[in-house]
Design a protein around this motif. Sequence first.
Motif, PDB file in Angstrom:
ATOM      1  N   SER A  49       0.831  -1.206   0.000  1.00 40.08           N
ATOM      2  CA  SER A  49       0.000   0.000   0.000  1.00 40.08           C
ATOM      3  C   SER A  49       0.865   1.256   0.000  1.00 40.08           C
ATOM      4  CB  SER A  49      -1.000  -0.017   1.161  1.00 40.08           C
ATOM      5  OG  SER A  49      -0.295  -0.013   2.363  1.00 40.08           O
ATOM      6  N   ASN A  50       2.126   1.135   0.467  1.00 38.89           N
ATOM      7  CA  ASN A  50       3.031   2.298   0.446  1.00 38.89           C
ATOM      8  C   ASN A  50       3.818   2.408  -0.852  1.00 38.89           C
ATOM      9  OD1 ASN A  50       2.194   2.824   2.994  1.00 38.89           O
ATOM     10  ND2 ASN A  50       4.041   2.085   4.011  1.00 38.89           N
ATOM     11  N   ASN A  51       3.495   1.512  -1.823  1.00 38.72           N
ATOM     12  CA  ASN A  51       4.147   1.568  -3.141  1.00 38.72           C
ATOM     13  C   ASN A  51       5.634   1.246  -3.141  1.00 38.72           C
ATOM     14  OD1 ASN A  51       2.638   1.764  -5.340  1.00 38.72           O
ATOM     15  ND2 ASN A  51       2.491   4.012  -5.348  1.00 38.72           N
ATOM     16  N   VAL A  52       6.095   0.526  -2.110  1.00 37.09           N
ATOM     17  CA  VAL A  52       7.515   0.129  -2.062  1.00 37.09           C
ATOM     18  C   VAL A  52       7.748  -1.029  -3.027  1.00 37.09           C
ATOM     19  CG1 VAL A  52       9.330  -0.830  -0.556  1.00 37.09           C
ATOM     20  CG2 VAL A  52       7.738   0.905   0.326  1.00 37.09           C
ATOM     21  N   ILE A  53       6.719  -1.853  -3.194  1.00 42.38           N
ATOM     22  CA  ILE A  53       6.823  -3.054  -4.032  1.00 42.38           C
ATOM     23  C   ILE A  53       6.267  -2.734  -5.419  1.00 42.38           C
ATOM     24  CG2 ILE A  53       6.242  -5.516  -4.147  1.00 42.38           C
ATOM     25  CD1 ILE A  53       7.544  -4.769  -1.519  1.00 42.38           C
ATOM     26  N   LYS A  54       7.105  -2.900  -6.411  1.00 37.93           N
ATOM     27  CA  LYS A  54       6.667  -2.539  -7.766  1.00 37.93           C
ATOM     28  C   LYS A  54       6.881  -3.694  -8.739  1.00 37.93           C
ATOM     29  CE  LYS A  54       7.614   2.389  -7.158  1.00 37.93           C
ATOM     30  NZ  LYS A  54       8.769   2.468  -6.254  1.00 37.93           N
ATOM     31  N   SER A  55       6.474  -3.490  -9.952  1.00 42.77           N
ATOM     32  CA  SER A  55       6.663  -4.400 -11.109  1.00 42.77           C
ATOM     33  C   SER A  55       6.670  -5.879 -10.714  1.00 42.77           C
ATOM     34  CB  SER A  55       7.939  -4.007 -11.867  1.00 42.77           C
ATOM     35  OG  SER A  55       9.081  -4.162 -11.059  1.00 42.77           O
ATOM     36  N   GLY A  56       7.736  -6.591 -11.143  1.00 46.58           N
ATOM     37  CA  GLY A  56       7.785  -8.054 -10.973  1.00 46.58           C
ATOM     38  C   GLY A  56       7.730  -8.518  -9.527  1.00 46.58           C
ATOM     39  N   MET A  57       8.099  -7.623  -8.590  1.00 44.99           N
ATOM     40  CA  MET A  57       8.100  -8.031  -7.178  1.00 44.99           C
ATOM     41  C   MET A  57       6.669  -8.153  -6.621  1.00 44.99           C
ATOM     42  SD  MET A  57      10.117  -9.110  -4.940  1.00 44.99           S
ATOM     43  CE  MET A  57      11.753  -8.826  -5.566  1.00 44.99           C
ATOM     44  N   GLN A  58       5.706  -7.486  -7.267  1.00 43.99           N
ATOM     45  CA  GLN A  58       4.319  -7.556  -6.765  1.00 43.99           C
ATOM     46  C   GLN A  58       3.736  -8.963  -6.892  1.00 43.99           C
ATOM     47  OE1 GLN A  58       2.161  -4.460  -8.785  1.00 43.99           O
ATOM     48  NE2 GLN A  58       2.699  -2.930  -7.258  1.00 43.99           N
ATOM     49  N   PRO A  59       3.691  -9.540  -8.120  1.00 47.40           N
ATOM     50  CA  PRO A  59       3.161 -10.910  -8.216  1.00 47.40           C
ATOM     51  C   PRO A  59       4.009 -11.914  -7.429  1.00 47.40           C
ATOM     52  CG  PRO A  59       4.010 -10.160 -10.350  1.00 47.40           C
ATOM     53  CD  PRO A  59       3.996  -8.973  -9.439  1.00 47.40           C
ATOM     54  N   LYS A  60       5.325 -11.654  -7.346  1.00 46.26           N
ATOM     55  CA  LYS A  60       6.191 -12.579  -6.601  1.00 46.26           C
ATOM     56  C   LYS A  60       5.790 -12.617  -5.125  1.00 46.26           C
ATOM     57  CE  LYS A  60      10.436 -12.296  -7.976  1.00 46.26           C
ATOM     58  NZ  LYS A  60      10.308 -13.381  -8.939  1.00 46.26           N
ATOM     59  N   LEU A  61       5.596 -11.439  -4.537  1.00 47.75           N
ATOM     60  CA  LEU A  61       5.229 -11.402  -3.111  1.00 47.75           C
ATOM     61  C   LEU A  61       3.813 -11.917  -2.873  1.00 47.75           C
ATOM     62  CD1 LEU A  61       6.976  -8.265  -1.642  1.00 47.75           C
ATOM     63  CD2 LEU A  61       7.128 -10.611  -0.811  1.00 47.75           C
ATOM     64  N   LYS A  62       2.924 -11.700  -3.844  1.00 48.36           N
ATOM     65  CA  LYS A  62       1.570 -12.257  -3.694  1.00 48.36           C
ATOM     66  C   LYS A  62       1.646 -13.779  -3.656  1.00 48.36           C
ATOM     67  CE  LYS A  62      -1.189  -8.519  -5.541  1.00 48.36           C
ATOM     68  NZ  LYS A  62      -1.579  -7.912  -6.803  1.00 48.36           N
ATOM     69  N   ALA A  63       2.461 -14.350  -4.550  1.00 47.78           N
ATOM     70  CA  ALA A  63       2.633 -15.812  -4.570  1.00 47.78           C
ATOM     71  C   ALA A  63       3.263 -16.277  -3.256  1.00 47.78           C
ATOM     72  CB  ALA A  63       3.498 -16.218  -5.760  1.00 47.78           C
ATOM     73  N   ALA A  64       4.246 -15.518  -2.762  1.00 46.01           N
ATOM     74  CA  ALA A  64       4.935 -15.894  -1.516  1.00 46.01           C
ATOM     75  C   ALA A  64       3.965 -15.875  -0.335  1.00 46.01           C
ATOM     76  CB  ALA A  64       6.098 -14.936  -1.269  1.00 46.01           C
TER      77      ALA A  64
END
Length: 246
Positions: free
Chosen positions: A202-217
């Motif tokens: 929500s603070n926009n620290v996570i962008k691009s490819g890291m977003q789906p990666k962290l959702k999967a994690a």
Amino acid sequence: MGLIIVKIGGNAIDQLTANFFDQLRTWRQQHHQVLLIHGGGPQISALSQQLGLTVEKRNGLRVTDAAMLDLTKMVLLGVTQPKLLTKLAQAHIPALGLNAADQRLLTGDWVNQARYGHVGHVTGINQPVLQDLLTNQIGVLAPLAMTATGQWLNVNADDAAAVVAQKLQAERLYLLTDVAGVLQEGAVIHQLTPQKVAMLMSNNVIKSGMQPKLKAAVAAIRSGVKTVHITNQLTVNGTVLTQEAE
Ligand SMILES: Nc1ncnc2c1ncn2[C@@H]1O[C@H](COP(=O)(O)OP(=O)(O)O)[C@@H](O)[C@H]1O
Ligand SMILES: CC(=O)N[C@@H](CCC(=O)OP(=O)(O)O)C(=O)O
């Protein structure tokens, strides 16, 4: 000894060091089962561009029409998987290349055919066959699934790894990528929980490819996988995601 799953992004396949192979050997000596799930996204995009096919991603997922599906299968099963298997063979590590059509190892369903085309998520695995295979060698599995009627689907490799980790009740999941971990102002965040991930998103620290990666994690952690590592080296913890702060 538990199962360790390692997802290797397409970029990471080209950056594997001796450490990686040493760690795999150590885990096998410790009687861990090891399953590698490989990506190939950058290689798929590069060949698409060479051939004049349009590359389009929506929410981190490749829009995959029939021609793109053919190309994706060619690259994953004809380029990136054999590249990884060759490196394992050179390191004298017994490994077996696997895909969805082998004994229906991965079954799947469309995510949203109108929006993404032939893109899927994994709905089932052939657990007895996979477990059996992993007793004697490392498995190297492509991120593709097959529907009940035999239609192939392109699956994001992070999602495939997270679902397989959940279904095989893996002890640990590594998402091996081209950065040292989840970064905030240039520094690796060493510990994360699903709550902290939500805050960073929500603070926009996570962008691009890291977003789906962290959702999967996060999905893997919520479904019982104890730890997920996001790192560029198996021997360095990187970012460790757990259900509760340790
Ligand atoms: N906060 C962040 N920390 C680390 N990487 C980030 C962050 N936000 C966005 N990224 C990007 O995510 C990329 C990793 O995702 P991706 O390229 O999809 O990896 P892979 O191909 O290994 O699956 C990094 O190279 C980086 O450019
Ligand atoms: C649906 C979807 O997007 N599938 C991915 C599968 C490969 C992948 O995820 O590779 P990386 O891990 O190297 O990014 C793709 O076509 O790029």
